[in-house]
Design an enzyme around this catalytic site. Sequence first.
Site, PDB file in Angstrom:
ATOM      1  N   LYS A  72     -23.896 -40.175  36.994  1.00 33.18           N
ATOM      2  CA  LYS A  72     -24.950 -39.422  37.681  1.00 33.18           C
ATOM      3  C   LYS A  72     -26.227 -39.452  36.843  1.00 33.18           C
ATOM      4  O   LYS A  72     -26.176 -39.238  35.622  1.00 33.18           O
ATOM      5  CB  LYS A  72     -24.475 -37.982  37.885  1.00 33.18           C
ATOM      6  CG  LYS A  72     -25.415 -37.113  38.716  1.00 33.18           C
ATOM      7  CD  LYS A  72     -24.804 -35.731  38.926  1.00 33.18           C
ATOM      8  CE  LYS A  72     -25.660 -34.838  39.794  1.00 33.18           C
ATOM      9  NZ  LYS A  72     -25.057 -33.503  40.016  1.00 33.18           N
TER      10      LYS A  72
ATOM     11  N   SER B  70     -24.713 -32.043  44.792  1.00 29.19           N
ATOM     12  CA  SER B  70     -25.785 -32.939  44.446  1.00 29.19           C
ATOM     13  C   SER B  70     -25.330 -34.294  43.897  1.00 29.19           C
ATOM     14  O   SER B  70     -26.134 -35.223  43.806  1.00 29.19           O
ATOM     15  CB  SER B  70     -26.683 -32.268  43.396  1.00 29.19           C
ATOM     16  OG  SER B  70     -25.954 -32.011  42.210  1.00 29.19           O
TER      17      SER B  70
ATOM     18  N   SER C 270     -21.292 -29.187  42.954  1.00 27.65           N
ATOM     19  CA  SER C 270     -21.824 -30.543  43.109  1.00 27.65           C
ATOM     20  C   SER C 270     -20.899 -31.698  42.742  1.00 27.65           C
ATOM     21  O   SER C 270     -21.239 -32.848  43.008  1.00 27.65           O
ATOM     22  CB  SER C 270     -23.115 -30.687  42.315  1.00 27.65           C
ATOM     23  OG  SER C 270     -24.155 -30.065  43.012  1.00 27.65           O
TER      24      SER C 270
HETATM   25  N1  GLN Z   1     -25.665 -26.926  46.046  1.00 28.47           N
HETATM   26  C1  GLN Z   1     -25.785 -26.030  44.960  1.00 28.47           C
HETATM   27  C2  GLN Z   1     -27.239 -25.865  44.602  1.00 28.47           C
HETATM   28  O1  GLN Z   1     -28.032 -26.380  45.307  1.00 28.47           O
HETATM   29  C3  GLN Z   1     -24.989 -26.522  43.791  1.00 28.47           C
HETATM   30  C4  GLN Z   1     -25.641 -27.641  43.076  1.00 28.47           C
HETATM   31  C5  GLN Z   1     -24.871 -28.115  41.893  1.00 28.47           C
HETATM   32  O2  GLN Z   1     -23.695 -27.834  41.722  1.00 28.47           O
HETATM   33  N2  GLN Z   1     -25.546 -28.838  41.036  1.00 28.47           N
HETATM   34  O3  GLN Z   1     -27.610 -25.237  43.656  1.00 28.47           O
END
Ligand code: GLN
Length: 488
Positions: free
Chosen positions: A83, A158, A182
């Site tokens: 990532k 994400s 994410s």
């Molecule tokens: N979807 C969640 C957010 O927008 C979690 C994102 C994540 O785990 N990086 O914060």
Amino acid sequence: MKLYELTIHEAHELLKKGEVTSSELVSAVVERVEGVEPRVKSYITLTCEQALERARQADELIARLRKSGEEIPPLLGIPIAIKDIICTEGIRTTCASRILENFIPPYDATVIIRLKKAGMVMIGKTNLDEFAMGSSTENSAFFPTRNPWDLERVPGGSSGGSAAAVAAGECIGSLGTDTGGSVRQPAALCGVVGLKPTYGRVSRYGLVAFASSLDQIGPITKDVTDAALLLNIIAGYDPHDSTSVNVPVPDYTKALVPDVKGIKLGVPKEYFIEGMEEGVEKAVREAIAKLEEMGAEVIEISLPHTEYALPAYYLIAPAEASANLARYDGVKYGLFLPGPDLWESYRLTRGNGFGPEVKRRIMLGTYALSAGYYDAYYLKAQKVRTLIKQDFDRAFEQVDVIVAPTSPTVAFRLGEKVDDPLKMYLSDVFTIPVNLAGICGISIPCGFSGGLPVGLQIMGPAFGEEIVLRVAYAYEQATEWHKKRPEL
Ligand code: GLN
């Protein structure tokens, strides 16, 4: 079987026996990337040239080790995707943000050092929501990634690029990060495995910070065995991360026992809510029934503060983000747009460098931390966080693991939720509590709804990765879901 379809452990066996070379394996993956990447768009940066060179070196090393009878490291010669929020020395790390579009880290994150030591061949840096803020990968400043099961749908987020790359055969395994879901949510939406380790299990050194008290790096893989293998490599104490915990790292592959007899599964009633997709509930209920049939004991439990997790998260995570992202001022690194004075330079740099979701979070977080509002918002959210942790503490006195859906829906359509941040935030109702409590959780494939993958979430206590992996493995071995691949 095509080489790009192999799992890490399968590829390792073939490399060990000399039945395949790393060059063949990496070439197969590179070809696959060339074939499907224009449609899926998993990667921000591809490092195919370097990967092919590393593969040649790996083959030489494998030949030498085989000759001398020495052990071949578990990742030697295997193509892995990372990532693009994890620092890689000499290779652009953008966080999918304009503000870091040309940032080349001078050092490797600890997880990268560990993976390289284990022999990884990095194939590229995967797409994400800008600074990991989002649930669909549509918040990337560059382009959205598409779900390999249906190119009109999102891969989740994400870590959408990492999950899509694994599902599409554009790498053999990958790393994502999980602040509120994410790793698990995109794994669920792409029909692959995603593990969020306990907070402190994996070093965050070199992971660009979003919300430091929640962020954790985790593997996204084709099966549970690969998740255990990658965790073996990345887990462990690191003096560079003061929140990494000095507890011994077991061999997680030893936990892969296909037996759940007598294991107590908690099913929290708060995780089967109205508005949840019918097909998701059905697949998850069937998975729980399957585990029961295999000898697990199913116990209905309550995690009474679940409904407060999302609001607490959307105060704590933005608060930490607003502080962490203050460093992007154009002076130290990243984008710099000079103005007539310092303030104007900040305004131009940050105003143009950050996308709308990141700005929203910075504003929410700054507000929640500001004098006069701190007690009402940030402090209160921290108290709620404690209550959520206590819910889990109490539950784990009674059960070994907790099972629930990973996401209330399957992959949604591109554009469906971009204009409604609240709707987007709801994507993570079932994953966020795990981060707030600092515990661990995995998502594994457990069926389909309308032709799209559904994820089963298995949550465990802090440093309970072994029991989580065991239940996940037992379920996986008794079913065929993890073998399903999208047609591209
Ligand atoms: N979807 C969640 C957010 O927008 C979690 C994102 C994540 O785990 N990086 O914060």
